[in-house]
Design an enzyme around this catalytic site. Structure first.
Site, short mmCIF file in Angstrom:
data_model
loop_
_atom_site.label_atom_id
_atom_site.label_comp_id
_atom_site.label_asym_id
_atom_site.label_seq_id
_atom_site.Cartn_x
_atom_site.Cartn_y
_atom_site.Cartn_z
N CYS A 184 0.84 -1.20 0.00
CA CYS A 184 0.00 0.00 0.00
C CYS A 184 0.87 1.26 0.00
CB CYS A 184 -0.91 -0.05 1.23
SG CYS A 184 -1.86 1.45 1.52
N HIS A 185 0.25 2.38 -0.33
CA HIS A 185 0.98 3.65 -0.39
C HIS A 185 1.65 4.04 0.91
CE1 HIS A 185 -1.24 4.27 -4.11
NE2 HIS A 185 -0.21 5.03 -4.39
N THR A 186 1.00 3.72 2.03
CA THR A 186 1.55 4.13 3.32
C THR A 186 2.90 3.46 3.57
OG1 THR A 186 -0.73 4.26 4.00
CG2 THR A 186 0.89 4.50 5.72
N HIS B 237 1.16 -3.59 6.18
CA HIS B 237 -0.04 -3.48 7.02
C HIS B 237 -1.28 -4.02 6.33
CE1 HIS B 237 -0.11 0.10 4.53
NE2 HIS B 237 -1.41 0.17 4.75
N GLU B 238 -1.11 -4.65 5.15
CA GLU B 238 -2.30 -5.17 4.45
C GLU B 238 -2.27 -6.70 4.47
OE1 GLU B 238 -4.07 -2.18 1.17
OE2 GLU B 238 -3.46 -4.09 0.28
N CYS C 190 -11.07 -2.25 20.27
CA CYS C 190 -11.00 -2.90 21.59
C CYS C 190 -12.38 -3.23 22.13
CB CYS C 190 -10.23 -2.01 22.58
SG CYS C 190 -11.18 -0.60 23.22
N CYS D 91 -13.30 1.09 24.74
CA CYS D 91 -12.98 2.50 24.96
C CYS D 91 -14.18 3.38 24.57
CB CYS D 91 -11.73 2.91 24.17
SG CYS D 91 -11.99 3.06 22.39
N CYS E 245 -14.90 3.17 20.88
CA CYS E 245 -15.45 1.89 20.41
C CYS E 245 -16.92 1.75 20.84
CB CYS E 245 -14.64 0.72 20.96
SG CYS E 245 -13.13 0.41 20.01
N CYS F 235 -10.36 3.71 17.51
CA CYS F 235 -10.18 3.13 18.85
C CYS F 235 -9.03 3.84 19.56
CB CYS F 235 -9.87 1.65 18.71
SG CYS F 235 -9.45 0.82 20.25
N ARG G 107 -3.30 3.50 20.79
CA ARG G 107 -2.81 4.51 19.84
C ARG G 107 -1.38 4.99 20.08
NH1 ARG G 107 -6.00 6.78 16.20
NH2 ARG G 107 -5.12 8.82 15.87
N CYS H 156 -6.76 -2.84 4.32
CA CYS H 156 -6.57 -1.39 4.21
C CYS H 156 -7.38 -0.81 3.05
CB CYS H 156 -5.10 -1.03 4.08
SG CYS H 156 -4.84 0.76 3.96
N ARG I 145 -3.28 -3.36 -7.20
CA ARG I 145 -2.58 -3.86 -6.03
C ARG I 145 -1.64 -5.01 -6.37
NH1 ARG I 145 -3.04 -0.09 -3.12
NH2 ARG I 145 -3.73 -0.10 -0.94
N1 NAD Z 1 -8.07 7.26 5.03
C1 NAD Z 1 -7.45 6.08 5.09
O1 NAD Z 1 -7.59 5.36 6.08
C2 NAD Z 1 -6.62 5.64 3.93
C3 NAD Z 1 -6.31 4.28 3.75
C4 NAD Z 1 -5.60 3.91 2.60
C5 NAD Z 1 -5.20 4.86 1.70
N2 NAD Z 1 -5.50 6.18 1.92
C6 NAD Z 1 -5.15 7.24 0.98
O2 NAD Z 1 -6.12 7.26 -0.05
C7 NAD Z 1 -5.55 7.82 -1.24
C8 NAD Z 1 -5.83 6.90 -2.41
O3 NAD Z 1 -5.16 5.65 -2.23
P1 NAD Z 1 -5.05 4.63 -3.46
O4 NAD Z 1 -4.31 3.44 -2.96
O5 NAD Z 1 -6.36 4.44 -4.10
O6 NAD Z 1 -4.08 5.52 -4.40
P2 NAD Z 1 -3.79 5.49 -5.98
O7 NAD Z 1 -2.59 6.32 -6.18
O8 NAD Z 1 -3.78 4.08 -6.47
O9 NAD Z 1 -5.05 6.21 -6.60
C9 NAD Z 1 -5.16 7.59 -6.71
C10 NAD Z 1 -5.84 7.89 -8.02
O10 NAD Z 1 -6.08 9.30 -8.09
C11 NAD Z 1 -6.02 9.65 -9.45
N3 NAD Z 1 -5.86 11.10 -9.64
C12 NAD Z 1 -4.74 11.83 -9.64
N4 NAD Z 1 -5.02 13.11 -9.90
C13 NAD Z 1 -6.36 13.19 -10.08
C14 NAD Z 1 -7.25 14.25 -10.41
N5 NAD Z 1 -6.81 15.49 -10.59
N6 NAD Z 1 -8.57 13.97 -10.50
C15 NAD Z 1 -9.03 12.72 -10.31
N7 NAD Z 1 -8.21 11.66 -10.01
C16 NAD Z 1 -6.90 11.91 -9.90
C17 NAD Z 1 -4.85 8.84 -9.98
O11 NAD Z 1 -4.92 8.71 -11.39
C18 NAD Z 1 -5.03 7.52 -9.25
O12 NAD Z 1 -5.74 6.58 -10.03
C19 NAD Z 1 -4.08 8.01 -0.92
O13 NAD Z 1 -3.86 9.36 -0.52
C20 NAD Z 1 -3.84 7.09 0.25
O14 NAD Z 1 -2.75 7.49 1.06
C21 NAD Z 1 -6.22 6.56 3.00
ZN ZN Z 2 -2.74 1.14 3.57
ZN ZN Z 3 -11.40 0.96 21.49
#
Ligand code: NAD
Ligand code: ZN
Ligand code: ZN
Length: 368
Positions: free
Chosen positions: A40-42, A62-63, A92, A95, A98, A106, A110, A169, A362
């Protein structure tokens, strides 16, 4: 025990796959044998060193999904042989958060999780007696991991683990953003910005909620094709005129729901501006860069638009990840479509390269 793991040794450098030590689970903890883990990106973000809260050495990942091998004292929610999905966002069930239906965040572990420790303030990972830190409480780029029982969702043994891991994730984040954070209503018009793992999950979530019209915006035609497959009724290439185009499609008002899944603050702004006057809800999933801010014209809020943020899709992990996996088994979500590449643990850095090149949705590491 000895096991192989991908260790972040130095920021900006490739992860180093090597043998390290893993201690037995302590009270409240569980030993899991990983079967599959998404990249994943993170993970990439932390490895790059851009994340100010990152630390090294640490085992990333983490996935994950795997099988319970042993449980520590006092663990009665899981048994040896159970199939589990790892949760960087634990539950949990005790808390204040939760106990509230209003959040999935949760509070139990943390602080220690953020420091790379298990809840008792120590690590189970080490090398030559020197501790190696855990990552997101999961550290699933490894053959085995020790995790708190409250951070494992027990899923149906019928679910193939190479697909179940995506629920740890990205996929749950997207599905949940539509289902649990936005609570998309049947018959509504929704716009999803981004068609990566999270955005495609959100498209599927809007469809499962019975949305009437689902517009997906991305820069890639190929990904928009995938969005159609997941239930988008309309697709468009994103750009400077996206808001105008959405207003035009919706009689000048905007969409009932907009969901952002790009991590770009400019796109987040578009998501707010294309939400409907009166009640439109803009839900943010993307993780923006350090120090970036989201610009909103206050008049848009006074006239009824609302903004929400969604961590892990608002999914209460132990309760709801098993339910989402069941919906996959019931045929409601095509998870196979997201699994683009299969890698070995030794190829983990290739997973980052593929992600960097936006090759596929993925990459999943499979453990032999
Ligand atoms: N909130 C959470 O808990 C959580 C969990 C996982 C990932 N994320 C975040 O979610 C986001 C997306 O994750 P992902 O794995 O799908 O990423 P990804 O990079 O695979 O997808 C992002 C998409 O956005 C598109 N994009 C770029 N510019 C754009 C624009 N101007 N208009 C429309 N689309 C555009 C890209 O072409 C790409 O397909 C990331 O910032 C990631 O860090 C958040
Ligand atoms: Zn992730
Ligand atoms: Zn909790």
């Amino acid at each position: 025990m000895r096991m192989r793991a991908a260790v972040l040794e130095e920021f900006g450098q490739p992860l180093v796959v090597q043998e390290i030590d893993l201690e037995e689970p302590k009270p409240g903890e569980v030993l899991v044998r990983l079967v599959a883990c998404g990249v994943c990106h993170t993970d990439m973000y932390t490895a790059s060193g851009v994340d100010p809260s990152g630390y090294a050495p640490a085992v990333l990942g983490h996935e994950g999904a795997g099988v319970v091998e042993a449980v520590g004292e006092g663990v009665d929610s899981l048994r040896v042989g159970d199939h589990v999905v790892t949760l960087f966002s634990p539950q949990c069930r005790e808390c204040e958060h939760c106990l509230s239906p209003r959040t999935n965040i949760c509070l139990a572990i943390r602080d220690q999780q953020g420091k790379g420790h298990l809840p008792d303030g120590t690590t189970r990972l080490s090398r030559d007696g020197e501790p190696i830190r855990h990552f997101m409480g999961t550290s699933t780029f490894a053959e085995y991991t020790v995790m708190p029982a409250i951070a494992l969702a027990k899923v149906s043994p019928e679910a193939p683990l190479d697909r179940a891991c995506l629920f740890a994730c990205g996929l749950s984040t997207g599905l949940g953003a539509a289902m649990y954070t936005a609570k998309v209503e049947a018959g509504t018009t929704c716009v999803v910005f981004g068609a990566g793992m999270v955005g495609l999950g959100a498209v599927a979530g809007c469809r499962l909620q019975g949305a009437d019209r689902i517009v997906c915006v991305d820069l890639s035609q190929e990904r928009l094709q995938m969005a159609r497959h997941q239930g988008a009724t309309d697709v468009m290439i994103g750009g400077a005129d996206t808001v105008e185009a959405i207003l035009e499609m919706t009689g000048g008002f905007g969409a009932d729901h907009t969901i952002e899944a790009t991590g770009l603050v400019g796109v987040m702004r578009q998501a707010v501006e294309s939400a409907r006057m009166g009640w439109g809800l803009a839900t943010m999933c993307g993780v923006a860069g350090k120090g970036e801010t989201l610009a909103i014209i206050p008049r848009l809020l006074i006239t009824g638009r609302r903004v929400a943020g969604s961590s892990f899709g608002g999914v209460k992990g132990r309760d709801q990840v098993p339910q989402l996996v069941q919906r996959y088994l019931d045929g409601d979500i095509d998870v196979d479509a997201f699994l683009s590449h299969r890698l070995t643990l030794d190829e983990v850095n290739k997973g980052f390269d593929l992600m960097h090149a936006q090759d596929g949705i993925r990459s999943v590491i499979e453990f032999a």
